[in-house]
Design an enzyme around this catalytic site. Structure first.
Site, PDB file in Angstrom:
ATOM      1  N   ARG A 117       0.844  -1.189   0.000  1.00  9.27           N
ATOM      2  CA  ARG A 117       0.000   0.000   0.000  1.00  9.27           C
ATOM      3  C   ARG A 117       0.887   1.250   0.000  1.00  9.27           C
ATOM      4  O   ARG A 117       1.950   1.272   0.646  1.00  9.27           O
ATOM      5  CB  ARG A 117      -0.848  -0.033   1.268  1.00  9.27           C
ATOM      6  N   THR A 392      -9.677   0.136  -9.969  1.00 11.84           N
ATOM      7  CA  THR A 392      -8.699  -0.673  -9.251  1.00 11.84           C
ATOM      8  C   THR A 392      -8.690  -1.928 -10.063  1.00 11.84           C
ATOM      9  O   THR A 392      -9.522  -2.091 -10.953  1.00 11.84           O
ATOM     10  CB  THR A 392      -9.187  -0.933  -7.815  1.00 11.84           C
ATOM     11  N   ASN A 412      -6.254   4.097  -7.044  1.00 14.13           N
ATOM     12  CA  ASN A 412      -7.499   4.596  -6.456  1.00 14.13           C
ATOM     13  C   ASN A 412      -8.495   4.888  -7.578  1.00 14.13           C
ATOM     14  O   ASN A 412      -8.954   3.977  -8.227  1.00 14.13           O
ATOM     15  CB  ASN A 412      -7.292   5.784  -5.528  1.00 14.13           C
ATOM     16  N   ASP A 434      -8.129   8.182   0.361  1.00 14.96           N
ATOM     17  CA  ASP A 434      -8.615   7.087   1.211  1.00 14.96           C
ATOM     18  C   ASP A 434      -8.383   7.354   2.694  1.00 14.96           C
ATOM     19  O   ASP A 434      -8.895   6.639   3.547  1.00 14.96           O
ATOM     20  CB  ASP A 434      -7.948   5.759   0.826  1.00 14.96           C
ATOM     21  N   SER A 463      -7.780   0.922   3.407  1.00 17.46           N
ATOM     22  CA  SER A 463      -8.267   0.414   2.121  1.00 17.46           C
ATOM     23  C   SER A 463      -9.462  -0.508   2.335  1.00 17.46           C
ATOM     24  O   SER A 463      -9.717  -0.967   3.451  1.00 17.46           O
ATOM     25  CB  SER A 463      -7.141  -0.375   1.450  1.00 17.46           C
ATOM     26  N   SER A 464     -10.183  -0.768   1.253  1.00 19.03           N
ATOM     27  CA  SER A 464     -11.243  -1.781   1.282  1.00 19.03           C
ATOM     28  C   SER A 464     -10.862  -3.015   0.474  1.00 19.03           C
ATOM     29  O   SER A 464     -11.667  -3.943   0.335  1.00 19.03           O
ATOM     30  CB  SER A 464     -12.542  -1.205   0.698  1.00 19.03           C
ATOM     31  N   GLY A 484     -13.581  -1.648  -6.867  1.00 25.25           N
ATOM     32  CA  GLY A 484     -14.908  -1.111  -6.571  1.00 25.25           C
ATOM     33  C   GLY A 484     -14.969  -0.252  -5.321  1.00 25.25           C
ATOM     34  O   GLY A 484     -16.054   0.006  -4.803  1.00 25.25           O
ATOM     35  N   GLY A 485     -13.803   0.181  -4.815  1.00 27.44           N
ATOM     36  CA  GLY A 485     -13.819   1.057  -3.636  1.00 27.44           C
ATOM     37  C   GLY A 485     -14.552   0.388  -2.484  1.00 27.44           C
ATOM     38  O   GLY A 485     -14.314  -0.791  -2.173  1.00 27.44           O
TER      39      GLY A 485
END
Ligand code: DON
Length: 581
Positions: A117, A392, A412, A434, A463-464, A484-485
């Site tokens: 990340r 993403t 992102n 984010d 993050s997701s 997809g966030g």
């Protein structure tokens, strides 16, 4: 009864229009068949392979990964080659200038997780996107140089190679270099994205990125990326130093200086991807291996699976009114926890064990009333003691030995910060968005946060992303993930339930319509195709707000069947494709 229902459902999803009627009288065939996403060949085809498989957002990247396996490489080698290839063939999300997460499971059962990340630059501070009055300066965390975190992807690929690679790194980068030089044939979707951002590239980059804006793109055009090829060559020749030091680092820092960004030589030199202990949970007789913080994805997924485990959702049926209501109620509680307790574990004490405690989770959903909505406003974070257009891409790989890799990687938003590093040919991320840039202020996915995810120098933004691997009876079962966030977590949740509870094939589980709720806003989002009428009307009557939106997620997954064969799920919402043999 359940078996017949499954059989009918599977058949109907598979064949689209009514082909089979025997024994299906309890299911409204036309209605279900109409509801598959994008009824083209890819949405319904069943791809099964004997040996190995790579499923990614771009057919060329999948093919490059597969070739590595055919040449004797393992799944990690293939993942590295696929990641570099996506940086060329899929510039809207594939990247050198972003970051991501890898979860892997070796054929002998060993698991590992790599966090590459991005981090906030050293000069970043908590209020960097606020004006004198404490108001958010709109767009600053999303567009331009200030939006970029220190990129992690290149170090991530190198660390993955050091620990698990079996083929020399230059051989894994070379296919991407060739692709950048010889050119990539653009798909319609990729051509449209490049055109859509043309003005943004010019506006936000220090110098117009000539490779990207050469012309108005259309499907079938060839995109040549000479600068990017040169950057990849630097990495091939000098490894980490080819990106984080020397010429390319100087180009990044120069780009920052031109546009008021913060990333420095020191930031680049100091960046380190981190090996982390994967989060391990279970769902019925499956072991779930997933990404720990600084992604919220794995933890949230395990919370959801534990909360739903004891409910008879199979009996209730797929996207049945009761099932949807329960899933939404679970999602609200999980996203409320996310907002309060999740952040970079190196900076904030994330109460992982408490949040995954079975009694806590069962208790949290105990108030579920099948006839009543719990308004999001009345749901707080659950622990008692206070504790401190999107893009993403995800890809899934299984090699001939049965080693499995799940990677989700990102800039992102689509094309990240829209800043292309002058002379280096790659886009920088806008991952800084984010972070929670102000307590309670929603980010571009509508997610809120506070102290746990506040900006601090060198901290990772929450993050997701949810790269995940499932085992069943000690054997590899599924490799799954998606972009997809904020919808990533609920998409992975649904995909797993689609297979485990509703017996769908991997492709059906990926192709069928999805929905999403994230606590705030207090709304159920569906894709354009929506719920069937009965479910929709019932939910409205209960008081739900339901809104239609653009496609949710782009899941790329692999299922290992009991006979050892591999089944592909390549999302028809994109150009995603499986390569296999
Ligand atoms: O890390 C995250 O959760 C987001 N930056 C992921 C962005 C994303 O999935 C955009 N994709 N469609």
């Amino acid at each position: 009864m359940i078996k017949t229902y499954h059989f009918c459902l599977r058949t109907l999803f598979l064949y689209g229009i009514v082909i089979l009627s025997v024994g299906c009288s309890t299911v409204n065939q036309k209605k279900e068949s109409d509801r598959i996403i994008d009824v083209d060949d890819r949405a319904i085809q069943e791809i099964v392979a004997e040996n190995a498989m790579v499923v990614s957002a771009h057919p060329i990247a999948s093919e490059i990964g597969l070739q590595i396996i055919k040449n004797g490489g393992n799944a990690i080698d293939a993942a590295i080659a696929t990641h570099f290839a996506l940086a060329v063939a899929y510039p809207s999300a594939g990247n050198l200038g972003g970051g991501g997460f890898m979860v892997l499971r070796l054929q002998n059962g060993k698991t590992d997780a790599l966090d590459f990340r991005e981090v906030a630059p050293k000069a970043a501070d908590r209020d960097m996107y606020l004006d004198k009055n404490g108001e958010v300066k709109e767009g600053k965390s999303l567009y331009g140089h200030l939006a970029a975190g220190v990129p992690g992807s290149v170090d991530g690929m190198i660390k993955a190679h050091e620990r698990y690679g079996s083929i020399p790194l230059p051989k894994l980068i070379q296919p991407a270099i060739d692709l950048a030089k010889k050119g990539v044939l653009l798909t319609k979707k990729e051509a449209e994205k490049l055109n859509k951002h043309r003005e943004n590239f010019i506006k936000y980059s220090s110098s117009p990125p000539k490779d990207f804006i050469r012309k108005k793109w259309k499907a079938g055009d060839t995109l040549f990326q000479a600068d990017l090829a040169h950057t990849l060559e630097q990495i091939k020749e000098r490894g980490r130093a080819g990106f984080y030091e020397g010429e390319i680092a100087a180009k990044i820092v120069d780009e920052m200086n031109q546009g008021g960004g913060l990333i420095s030589f020191e930031d680049l030199k100091n960046y380190q991807a981190q090996w982390r202990k994967p989060l391990i949970g279970s769902y019925k007789n499956h072991k779930v291996i997933t990404m720990p913080p600084p992604s919220s994805g794995g933890l949230a997924l395990l919370q959801m699976l534990k909360m739903i485990e004891d409910f008879p959702v199979q009996q209730w049926g797929w996207q049945n009114k009761k099932t949807v209501h329960l899933m939404v109620e679970i999602e609200k509680r999980v996203y409320a926890d996310r907002a309060k307790y999740l952040g970079d574990p190196d900076f904030f004490d994330v109460p992982v064990n408490q949040l995954l405690d079975e009694i806590y989770l069962i208790d949290r959903i105990a108030g579920f009333d099948k006839n009543k909505i719990t308004a999001s406003a009345t749901i707080g974070a659950g622990l008692e003691a206070p504790v401190e257009s999107e893009e993403t891409t995800h890809f899934s790989i299984v090699d001939t030995q049965g080693n499995a890799v799940a990677i989700t990687t990102t800039l992102n938003r689509e094309m990240g910060s829209k800043v292309v590093v002058n002379g280096a040919g790659f886009l920088l991320n806008n991952e800084m968005d984010d972070f929670s840039i102000k307590p309670g202020h929603p980010n571009s996915y509508g997610l809120i946060g506070g102290k746990a995810n506040a900006i601090e120098p060198q901290k990772r933004m929450l993050s997701s992303m949810t790269p995940t691997i499932l085992e069943k009876n000690g054997e590899l079962f599924m490799v799954v993930g998606t972009p997809g966030g904020s919808t990533i977590i609920t998409s992975v949740f649904q995909t797993i339930l689609n297979v485990v509870e509703y017996g769908q094939t991997m492709q059906q589980a990926v192709s069928l319509p999805r929905f999403h709720h994230q606590w705030l806003p207090d709304t159920i989002y569906t894709e354009q195709i929506g719920f069937d009428k009965k479910t929709h009307n019932h939910l409205l009557k209960m008081g739900y707000i339901i809104k239609k939106r653009s496609p949710i997620g782009k899941v790329d997954a692999i299922l290992r069947r009991e006979d050892g064969k591999l089944e592909a799920g390549a999302d028809p919402r994109g150009d995603d494709a499986a390569a296999f043999y």
